[in-house]
Design a protein around this motif. Structure first.
Motif, PDB file in Angstrom:
ATOM      1  N   ASP A  78     -10.499  -4.586  -5.659  1.00  0.00           N
ATOM      2  CA  ASP A  78     -11.952  -4.640  -5.517  1.00  0.00           C
ATOM      3  C   ASP A  78     -12.383  -4.038  -4.179  1.00  0.00           C
ATOM      4  OD1 ASP A  78     -12.219  -5.836  -7.979  1.00  0.00           O
ATOM      5  OD2 ASP A  78     -12.471  -7.874  -7.196  1.00  0.00           O
ATOM      6  N   LYS A  79     -11.655  -4.385  -3.121  1.00  0.00           N
ATOM      7  CA  LYS A  79     -11.994  -3.854  -1.794  1.00  0.00           C
ATOM      8  C   LYS A  79     -11.808  -2.336  -1.752  1.00  0.00           C
ATOM      9  CE  LYS A  79      -9.194  -3.999   1.786  1.00  0.00           C
ATOM     10  NZ  LYS A  79      -8.384  -4.397   2.978  1.00  0.00           N
ATOM     11  N   MET A  80     -10.714  -1.865  -2.338  1.00  0.00           N
ATOM     12  CA  MET A  80     -10.451  -0.427  -2.303  1.00  0.00           C
ATOM     13  C   MET A  80     -11.497   0.368  -3.092  1.00  0.00           C
ATOM     14  SD  MET A  80      -6.318  -0.104  -2.491  1.00  0.00           S
ATOM     15  CE  MET A  80      -5.316  -0.472  -1.049  1.00  0.00           C
ATOM     16  N   VAL A  81     -11.900  -0.166  -4.237  1.00  0.00           N
ATOM     17  CA  VAL A  81     -12.886   0.536  -5.062  1.00  0.00           C
ATOM     18  C   VAL A  81     -14.273   0.450  -4.443  1.00  0.00           C
ATOM     19  CG1 VAL A  81     -14.062   0.536  -7.296  1.00  0.00           C
ATOM     20  CG2 VAL A  81     -11.574   0.282  -7.200  1.00  0.00           C
ATOM     21  N   GLN A  82     -14.661  -0.735  -4.009  1.00  0.00           N
ATOM     22  CA  GLN A  82     -16.041  -0.945  -3.585  1.00  0.00           C
ATOM     23  C   GLN A  82     -16.293  -0.590  -2.120  1.00  0.00           C
ATOM     24  OE1 GLN A  82     -16.706  -5.054  -4.718  1.00  0.00           O
ATOM     25  NE2 GLN A  82     -16.055  -4.635  -6.824  1.00  0.00           N
ATOM     26  N   SER A  83     -15.324  -0.887  -1.241  1.00  0.00           N
ATOM     27  CA  SER A  83     -15.522  -0.643   0.192  1.00  0.00           C
ATOM     28  C   SER A  83     -14.846   0.631   0.671  1.00  0.00           C
ATOM     29  CB  SER A  83     -15.002  -1.840   1.006  1.00  0.00           C
ATOM     30  OG  SER A  83     -15.670  -3.027   0.643  1.00  0.00           O
ATOM     31  N   GLU A  84     -13.602   0.829   0.258  1.00  0.00           N
ATOM     32  CA  GLU A  84     -12.850   1.994   0.708  1.00  0.00           C
ATOM     33  C   GLU A  84     -13.205   3.257  -0.072  1.00  0.00           C
ATOM     34  OE1 GLU A  84     -11.034   1.925   3.297  1.00  0.00           O
ATOM     35  OE2 GLU A  84     -10.458  -0.167   3.614  1.00  0.00           O
ATOM     36  N   LYS A  85     -13.809   3.070  -1.255  1.00  0.00           N
ATOM     37  CA  LYS A  85     -14.236   4.197  -2.094  1.00  0.00           C
ATOM     38  C   LYS A  85     -13.067   5.116  -2.453  1.00  0.00           C
ATOM     39  CE  LYS A  85     -18.526   2.811  -1.653  1.00  0.00           C
ATOM     40  NZ  LYS A  85     -19.192   2.085  -2.752  1.00  0.00           N
ATOM     41  N   VAL A  86     -11.939   4.518  -2.855  1.00  0.00           N
ATOM     42  CA  VAL A  86     -10.786   5.333  -3.237  1.00  0.00           C
ATOM     43  C   VAL A  86     -11.065   6.037  -4.557  1.00  0.00           C
ATOM     44  CG1 VAL A  86      -9.176   3.821  -2.028  1.00  0.00           C
ATOM     45  CG2 VAL A  86      -9.597   3.472  -4.470  1.00  0.00           C
ATOM     46  N   ASP A  87     -10.367   7.163  -4.770  1.00  0.00           N
ATOM     47  CA  ASP A  87     -10.470   7.924  -6.015  1.00  0.00           C
ATOM     48  C   ASP A  87      -9.360   7.554  -6.997  1.00  0.00           C
ATOM     49  OD1 ASP A  87     -12.588   9.885  -5.069  1.00  0.00           O
ATOM     50  OD2 ASP A  87     -11.004  10.249  -3.585  1.00  0.00           O
ATOM     51  N   VAL A  88      -8.203   7.227  -6.450  1.00  0.00           N
ATOM     52  CA  VAL A  88      -7.002   6.977  -7.236  1.00  0.00           C
ATOM     53  C   VAL A  88      -6.332   5.718  -6.720  1.00  0.00           C
ATOM     54  CG1 VAL A  88      -4.737   7.892  -7.912  1.00  0.00           C
ATOM     55  CG2 VAL A  88      -6.657   9.462  -7.600  1.00  0.00           C
ATOM     56  N   LEU A  89      -5.829   4.891  -7.629  1.00  0.00           N
ATOM     57  CA  LEU A  89      -5.021   3.740  -7.234  1.00  0.00           C
ATOM     58  C   LEU A  89      -3.617   3.895  -7.795  1.00  0.00           C
ATOM     59  CD1 LEU A  89      -8.139   2.447  -7.697  1.00  0.00           C
ATOM     60  CD2 LEU A  89      -6.920   0.535  -6.652  1.00  0.00           C
ATOM     61  N   THR A  90      -2.664   3.249  -7.126  1.00  0.00           N
ATOM     62  CA  THR A  90      -1.265   3.332  -7.535  1.00  0.00           C
ATOM     63  C   THR A  90      -0.495   2.184  -6.884  1.00  0.00           C
ATOM     64  OG1 THR A  90       0.641   4.849  -7.726  1.00  0.00           O
ATOM     65  CG2 THR A  90      -0.528   4.836  -5.623  1.00  0.00           C
ATOM     66  N   GLY A  91       0.806   2.094  -7.184  1.00  0.00           N
ATOM     67  CA  GLY A  91       1.706   1.242  -6.417  1.00  0.00           C
ATOM     68  C   GLY A  91       2.195  -0.037  -7.052  1.00  0.00           C
ATOM     69  N   ILE A  92       1.492  -0.574  -8.071  1.00  0.00           N
ATOM     70  CA  ILE A  92       1.850  -1.901  -8.559  1.00  0.00           C
ATOM     71  C   ILE A  92       3.224  -1.904  -9.229  1.00  0.00           C
ATOM     72  CG2 ILE A  92       1.256  -3.662 -10.283  1.00  0.00           C
ATOM     73  CD1 ILE A  92      -1.650  -3.288  -9.529  1.00  0.00           C
ATOM     74  N   ILE A  93       4.020  -2.903  -8.886  1.00  0.00           N
ATOM     75  CA  ILE A  93       5.377  -3.057  -9.404  1.00  0.00           C
ATOM     76  C   ILE A  93       5.400  -3.937 -10.646  1.00  0.00           C
ATOM     77  CG2 ILE A  93       7.691  -3.972  -8.907  1.00  0.00           C
ATOM     78  CD1 ILE A  93       6.969  -1.440  -7.304  1.00  0.00           C
ATOM     79  N   TRP A  94       4.656  -5.035 -10.643  1.00  0.00           N
ATOM     80  CA  TRP A  94       4.817  -6.101 -11.634  1.00  0.00           C
ATOM     81  C   TRP A  94       3.760  -5.997 -12.723  1.00  0.00           C
ATOM     82  CZ3 TRP A  94       9.303  -8.429 -10.642  1.00  0.00           C
ATOM     83  CH2 TRP A  94       9.805  -8.288  -9.341  1.00  0.00           C
TER      84      TRP A  94
END
Length: 378
Positions: A78-94
């Motif tokens: 939520d923070k990355m999408v709403q505050s950081e304004k990222v375009d792409v997410l990645t990284g989750i293991i589980w």
């Protein structure tokens, strides 16, 4: 050095001369502490190695630690999408964390590139045009293990996995290609470290083989206790319990075990040879399959950035779909549900000097996709 990167660090890459319309901001949420941290660290390090090699100032990566907790992962997303304004997410293991995060972020128009978790729910009816899995669909390596068990002549396997989405996909995948009888089927607690009860059931079951999926520290505990138990049954598993970061902790108990993987350090292609050499030089250790998946995920992203503006979602999606990068796995493409089509290998645990590692001994499944693609409507 990237290996010293703390959670919540931001990495700005160096320059290459690629012509890009808009910078791309990536939010990496992965497991960097507690149980399973080694998996997230390897994904992170592989990803950041590719970023460093590309030297692209139009790519920014923000790394956060999800602590293997779904609520933390959701808060970070939520923070990355709403505050950081990222375009792409990645990284989750589980997979349980992926199920908590991916549907929400893709629904908000963000791209998600999975370097590991591949739950069946996101491969079939829950697929999404903005979701790409760069590792495998969860069932895949277990399907190859089932095929190997069948070909070897095992007819009465005892199977076990943790009680969470990837564990259920694991046993489903094994059974799909194994086809024999089951001496027992158990779902253990996620994060469990004491397997005395399960070992007693295996001993009394009349099984002719054991298949287990227990990633991270769970696999270390089980294998050590299995070796000490005196149970003399052949073990088959996926790479997740026999990978580079785990084997040193397990030691001789893993020698000779057959396991399945879409990657190994001895795969004979130029991209993989260069990756293994560069990873060892950068981090002072052999890479794992998780590191290779992080590396491939970054290179997929970079290949799309070279062709399209991330703000043009349709063009960027099409560029991702092309998968126009040199994978450490060799041949790599996406199926219609944006999950890999790739070979899966049978490996054997060996010892090279003082280092426990794997060598490929056979190809288990060739050009393999997944069982859920037909359910994906996009």
């Amino acid at each position: 050095m990237f290996k010293q990167l703390a959670a919540a660090a931001s990495v700005l890459a160096l320059v290459t001369g690629s012509a890009l319309a808009e910078p791309v901001k990536v939010g990496m949420i992965t497991t960097l502490s507690g149980g399973g941290a080694g998996l997230g660290i390897d994904v992170r390090d592989g990803f950041l190695l590719a970023v460093k090699q590309a030297g692209n100032t139009d790519l920014e990566v923000i790394v956060e630690d999800d602590q293997r907790k779904p609520d933390i992962a959701v808060q970070l997303a939520d923070k990355m999408v709403q505050s950081e304004k990222v375009d792409v997410l990645t990284g989750i293991i589980w997979s349980n964390l992926a199920m908590a995060v991916v549907p929400s972020v893709t629904a908000q128009g963000k791209f998600y590139l999975s370097p590991n978790a591949g739950p069946s729910a996101l491969a079939g009816k829950g697929c999404h045009p903005n979701y790409f899995n760069v590792a495998w669909q969860n069932d895949n390596l277990h399907e190859a293990a089932g095929a190997y068990a069948k070909d070897t002549g095992y007819k009465n396997s005892f199977i076990l996995a943790p009680n969470y989405p990837a564990g259920k996909d694991a046993l489903t995948g094994y059974k799909r290609f194994y086809g024999g009888d089951l001496a027992g089927e158990i779902y253990t607690k996620l994060g469990q470290t004491d397997y005395a009860a399960e070992l007693a059931q295996i001993r009394a079951s009349g099984a002719d083989s054991v298949f287990f999926f227990l990633p991270g520290g769970m696999g270390i505990s089980f294998l050590k206790q299995y070796a000490d138990s005196g149970i003399d049954l052949p073990v088959v598993g996926p790479a997740f319990s026999f990978d580079q970061g785990i084997l040193q902790a397990v030691g001789d108990a893993a020698l000779g075990v057959k396991n399945t993987s879409q990657w190994n350090k001895d795969l004979d292609n130029d991209a993989n040879k260069a990756f293994v050499e560069a990873f060892q030089a950068e981090y002072g250790r052999l890479p794992s399959l998780y590191a290779s998946q992080g590396y491939d995920t970054a290179n997929l992203l970079l290949s799309a950035m070279a062709k399209a503006d991330v703000k043009d979602a349709d063009a960027f999606r099409a560029a991702l779909k092309e998968a126009d990068f040199a994978s450490t796995r060799g041949d790599f493409s996406f199926g219609p549900n944006h999950h890999p089509v790739q070979d899966i290998y049978v490996r054997e645990v060996i010892k090279e000097g003082d280092v426990y590692t794997n060598k490929i001994i056979a190809t288990g499944l060739t050009g393999h996709s997944d069982a859920y693609a037909a359910e994906c409507k996009m």
